[in-house]
Design a protein around this motif. Structure first.
Motif, mmCIF file in Angstrom:
data_model
loop_
_atom_site.group_PDB
_atom_site.id
_atom_site.type_symbol
_atom_site.label_atom_id
_atom_site.label_comp_id
_atom_site.label_asym_id
_atom_site.label_seq_id
_atom_site.Cartn_x
_atom_site.Cartn_y
_atom_site.Cartn_z
ATOM 1 N N VAL A 134 4.598 5.468 -2.726
ATOM 2 C CA VAL A 134 3.803 5.466 -1.337
ATOM 3 C C VAL A 134 4.786 4.367 -0.234
ATOM 4 O O VAL A 134 4.734 4.839 0.526
ATOM 5 C CB VAL A 134 2.951 4.988 -1.583
ATOM 6 C CG1 VAL A 134 1.849 4.359 -0.388
ATOM 7 C CG2 VAL A 134 1.990 6.155 -2.912
ATOM 8 N N VAL A 135 5.621 3.413 -0.953
ATOM 9 C CA VAL A 135 6.472 2.560 -0.393
ATOM 10 C C VAL A 135 7.701 1.977 -0.959
ATOM 11 O O VAL A 135 7.564 2.421 -1.891
ATOM 12 C CB VAL A 135 5.809 1.410 0.407
ATOM 13 C CG1 VAL A 135 4.018 1.278 -0.086
ATOM 14 C CG2 VAL A 135 5.888 0.631 -1.332
ATOM 15 N N HIS B 18 -3.723 -1.570 1.010
ATOM 16 C CA HIS B 18 -3.572 0.036 1.577
ATOM 17 C C HIS B 18 -4.097 -0.003 2.738
ATOM 18 O O HIS B 18 -3.139 0.415 3.820
ATOM 19 C CB HIS B 18 -4.408 0.725 0.543
ATOM 20 C CG HIS B 18 -4.310 0.924 -0.946
ATOM 21 N ND1 HIS B 18 -5.364 0.824 -2.069
ATOM 22 C CD2 HIS B 18 -3.129 0.015 -1.251
ATOM 23 C CE1 HIS B 18 -4.522 1.099 -3.305
ATOM 24 N NE2 HIS B 18 -3.094 0.285 -3.160
ATOM 25 N N ARG B 19 -4.598 -0.736 3.061
ATOM 26 C CA ARG B 19 -5.560 -0.577 4.604
ATOM 27 C C ARG B 19 -4.560 -0.709 5.657
ATOM 28 O O ARG B 19 -4.280 -0.857 6.627
ATOM 29 C CB ARG B 19 -7.449 -0.938 4.527
ATOM 30 C CG ARG B 19 -7.941 -1.397 6.361
ATOM 31 C CD ARG B 19 -8.749 -1.514 5.693
ATOM 32 N NE ARG B 19 -10.071 -0.425 5.394
ATOM 33 C CZ ARG B 19 -10.952 -1.478 3.814
ATOM 34 N NH1 ARG B 19 -10.919 -2.979 4.114
ATOM 35 N NH2 ARG B 19 -11.547 -0.631 3.707
ATOM 36 N N ASP C 188 4.019 7.519 2.331
ATOM 37 C CA ASP C 188 3.110 8.463 2.087
ATOM 38 C C ASP C 188 1.731 8.074 2.539
ATOM 39 O O ASP C 188 1.266 6.826 1.878
ATOM 40 C CB ASP C 188 3.298 8.468 0.612
ATOM 41 C CG ASP C 188 2.361 9.521 0.366
ATOM 42 O OD1 ASP C 188 1.436 10.091 1.629
ATOM 43 O OD2 ASP C 188 1.990 10.325 -0.478
ATOM 44 N N ARG C 189 1.459 7.814 4.288
ATOM 45 C CA ARG C 189 0.703 7.099 4.791
ATOM 46 C C ARG C 189 -0.655 7.965 4.414
ATOM 47 O O ARG C 189 -1.648 7.232 4.840
ATOM 48 C CB ARG C 189 0.824 7.320 6.769
ATOM 49 C CG ARG C 189 2.354 6.488 6.818
ATOM 50 C CD ARG C 189 2.348 7.024 8.190
ATOM 51 N NE ARG C 189 0.988 6.826 9.713
ATOM 52 C CZ ARG C 189 1.127 6.986 10.617
ATOM 53 N NH1 ARG C 189 2.613 7.512 11.482
ATOM 54 N NH2 ARG C 189 0.096 6.376 11.771
ATOM 55 N N ASP C 190 -0.444 9.199 4.083
ATOM 56 C CA ASP C 190 -1.912 9.970 3.588
ATOM 57 C C ASP C 190 -2.023 9.424 2.764
ATOM 58 O O ASP C 190 -3.289 9.039 2.466
ATOM 59 C CB ASP C 190 -1.633 11.409 3.249
ATOM 60 C CG ASP C 190 -1.254 12.337 4.893
ATOM 61 O OD1 ASP C 190 -1.389 11.811 6.271
ATOM 62 O OD2 ASP C 190 -0.193 13.190 5.073
ATOM 63 N N TRP C 191 -1.800 8.412 1.356
ATOM 64 C CA TRP C 191 -1.966 8.338 0.543
ATOM 65 C C TRP C 191 -2.784 7.432 0.818
ATOM 66 O O TRP C 191 -3.982 6.638 0.624
ATOM 67 C CB TRP C 191 -0.946 7.944 -0.792
ATOM 68 C CG TRP C 191 -1.236 7.836 -2.106
ATOM 69 C CD1 TRP C 191 -1.324 8.057 -2.600
ATOM 70 C CD2 TRP C 191 -1.887 5.673 -2.280
ATOM 71 N NE1 TRP C 191 -1.848 7.827 -3.966
ATOM 72 C CE2 TRP C 191 -1.855 6.206 -3.934
ATOM 73 C CE3 TRP C 191 -1.407 4.979 -1.873
ATOM 74 C CZ2 TRP C 191 -2.369 5.485 -4.533
ATOM 75 C CZ3 TRP C 191 -2.623 3.808 -2.308
ATOM 76 C CH2 TRP C 191 -2.733 4.174 -3.877
ATOM 77 N N LEU C 192 -1.748 6.421 1.450
ATOM 78 C CA LEU C 192 -2.892 4.569 2.201
ATOM 79 C C LEU C 192 -4.135 5.345 2.851
ATOM 80 O O LEU C 192 -4.625 4.418 2.028
ATOM 81 C CB LEU C 192 -1.669 3.825 2.695
ATOM 82 C CG LEU C 192 -0.774 3.369 2.550
ATOM 83 C CD1 LEU C 192 0.121 2.796 3.467
ATOM 84 C CD2 LEU C 192 -0.578 2.480 1.388
#
Length: 219
Positions: free
Chosen positions: A198-199, A148-149, A210-214
């Motif tokens: 998300v991806v 994720h990071r 969804d960058r906010d989720w990551l």
């Protein structure tokens, strides 16, 4: 451009450093330096993205980091009394430009303008912070969080400013190298992210939706 790593210097001092640096252009696939080469210059990355690759114990090469605009490498070259060698091979992933400051030019700059010492301190301090963060991550964070990071960081690196989904042009194998996992295990994490929306996965790329989720799930 505004160089964050030069923030410790005042405007005149920053300009002195930039005036001493030599601008160099690199084509996609160019090798800026090889692991084991003598390290005699600092590179400030003005544009483009570069891969940091190291040799493994099996004689292969692994990508351990990506660098982009505003990043740097070769800071140990500026230490006096040292004869360092490059700890990694740096390869241009696309057309790129760097500003190169030789160790000799920096020594002359320091002798004339002692405030330039602040630059060296800032470079070394930032590198220690980065390495410490990576060590803590490898020791205490699970694979999911590391993926994720890294995807959040890659989305920032490849963001074109249009606000659209961000295409990260890396294979799953390269992503596995960046997070310190195996390709099958990283694929399992990615499949869970696909299920969450998300991806998206494509051939040789990961599309971040969804960058906010990551970011919320990487801390």
């Amino acid at each position: 451009m505004d160089w964050p790593l030069l923030a410790s210097l005042d405007a005149d001092e920053r300009q002195r450093v930039l005036d001493r640096a030599r601008r160099r252009g690199w084509a996609r696939g160019d090798v800026l330096c090889n692991e084991g080469d003598p390290s005699d210059s600092l590179h400030l990355i003005a544009s483009g993205r570069l891969a940091v690759r190291v040799s493994t114990s099996e004689g292969e090469h692994a990508t351990i980091n990506l660098l982009g605009r505003g990043d740097y490498f070769g800071e140990l070259s500026l230490l006096e009394g040292q004869a360092p060698v490059r700890s990694a091979t740096i390869v241009a992933l696309e057309p790129a430009e760097t500003l190169t400051l030789s160790a000799a030019e920096f020594r002359d700059l320091r002798s004339r303008h002692p405030a330039a010492n602040q630059l060296l301190l800032a470079l070394l301090a930032r590198r220690v912070e980065e390495l410490s963060a990576r060590l803590l991550e490898a020791t205490y964070d699970g694979l999911d969080r590391r993926v994720h990071r890294r995807l959040a960081e890659l989305a920032e690196l490849y963001d074109d400013g249009r606000g659209d989904p961000v295409v990260v042009p890396l294979t799953q194998e390269h992503l596995a190298e960046l997070v310190g996992g195996t390709r099958p295990s990283v694929n399992q994490v990615l499949q869970r992210l696909v299920a969450e929306g998300v991806v998206e996965l494509g051939r040789g790329r990961v599309v971040v939706l969804d960058r906010d989720w990551l970011e919320d799930n990487s801390g």
